[in-house]
Design an enzyme around this catalytic site. Sequence first.
Site, PDB file in Angstrom:
ATOM      1  NE  ARG A   1      12.394  -0.493  63.398  1.00 29.61           N
ATOM      2  CZ  ARG A   1      12.275   0.077  62.218  1.00 29.61           C
ATOM      3  NH1 ARG A   1      11.091   0.435  61.748  1.00 29.61           N
ATOM      4  NH2 ARG A   1      13.337   0.297  61.476  1.00 29.61           N
TER       5      ARG A   1
ATOM      6  CG  ASP B   1       8.685   7.257  57.514  1.00 32.59           C
ATOM      7  OD1 ASP B   1       9.221   8.316  57.147  1.00 32.59           O
ATOM      8  OD2 ASP B   1       9.340   6.273  57.892  1.00 32.59           O
TER       9      ASP B   1
ATOM     10  CG  ASN C   1      13.748   4.924  51.292  1.00 31.14           C
ATOM     11  OD1 ASN C   1      14.090   5.854  50.580  1.00 31.14           O
ATOM     12  ND2 ASN C   1      12.520   4.438  51.282  1.00 31.14           N
TER      13      ASN C   1
ATOM     14  CG  ASP D   1      14.689   7.899  58.933  1.00 30.21           C
ATOM     15  OD1 ASP D   1      13.779   7.304  59.542  1.00 30.21           O
ATOM     16  OD2 ASP D   1      14.912   7.722  57.727  1.00 30.21           O
TER      17      ASP D   1
END
Length: 415
Positions: free
Chosen positions: A71, A159, A268, A295
């Site tokens: 991030r 991704d 996801n 992930d």
Amino acid sequence: MGLENKKNYDFLIKDVKVPDLKNETFIVRDILILKGILQEISAKITNDIRVIDAKKNLLISDTIDIHVHTRDPGLTHKETLETVLKASARGGFSKVVAMPNTLPVIDDKEKYLDVIRRASKIKGARLFQSCSLSKDLSGKTLNDFEQLISAGCSCFSDDGLALYDSKLMERAMRSLKGSGSSLLLHSQSEGIAPEHANSEIFGVYRDVLLSELTDCPVHIQHVSKKESIEIIVKAKERGVKITCEVCPHHLFLNESNSDLRSSDFKVNPPLRTKLDSKELIKYFSSGFIDVIASDHAPHTSQEKKTSYEEAPYGFSGVETLIPVIFSELYKKRDLNIFKIIRAISINTSKIINADIKGLKTGIRPDFTIVDLDKERMINKEALISKGKNNPFLPYKAECDVQMTVVEGEIVCQNL
Ligand code: DOR
């Protein structure tokens, strides 16, 4: 160098259990590190510097989590390089591979080098930053791979915004084949919601076929469906250069024990059925799944508190991966421990062409010590990551990470 720092580079580890992955045995050793360099590894070493009694706990060299979202830059309310690299070290990882979906996207040399420079100053896991396959993750124009490889980038991925244009994906594979860098693919299909199993299954099928056509090695990220792993197994058996990863949440969480309509469980690829989890564990156990990755996708509690439709996809996971997989696969299901170790270390290193240092004298080692007998209650408050959106918590782990050493320096210690 202050006294505290000096201590972290000069130490003697006593009685640590070192796995011999080739022969699938263990050997108990003492390890002497001076100025960050491994000086000696033998049955008995005496030295009056700082002694760490490992009490026959397990040492794992070169741990890597191949799938982490940092991030940073741009989304630092969710996570920062500082928090994610320290969280990774607490979770037992000496290296992590970061996805490029930051703000801005990591898609050129300047942005890549800026992240690498900032990460190198942090005492935590080492960062391998991937760059996007397509410019700005647009799926429209391929990146300048040559420039990025010359800057040191060795992993490419779009991704969760999978490169849907098959012609472009084929070109990316032809360009990257033989370059020594890795293609990390979140396989899914355009126009089908991720919640629909076919999104992943068709995506995996396309990526496997393109890999076969171009002869380019490809790594399929976070496989969640039985049908996807079956496609991968068949491809592996006919010699396609495919590797794949699974996440702890797809192995142990599914519709039988999680509320799939709750935003707390929105990820996801989504959590699937009990049968999918069972089959993934089976294929891991039989050696067809190369890697276990987190992930790690931190989001704020506020973002996750909204409705399922509005909430972002993703779980925080880098700090719990090692406790969860050793508890669930080794302690509870008695799976081969060497397979589990390989899936978070050398298998991953091979995929991203990272150096496998091991425990040779003269090097600055990367290793982790795990106590397989220490119980630890992990709750959200204990996480270093800003992302508290971890679907396992609270979790009673049957083991704990005791220490993480990066480049010969203790960056995290709980012994
Ligand atoms: O759950 C997910 N979260 N899957 C992705 O593909 C992206 C990730 C994120 O960036 O939050």
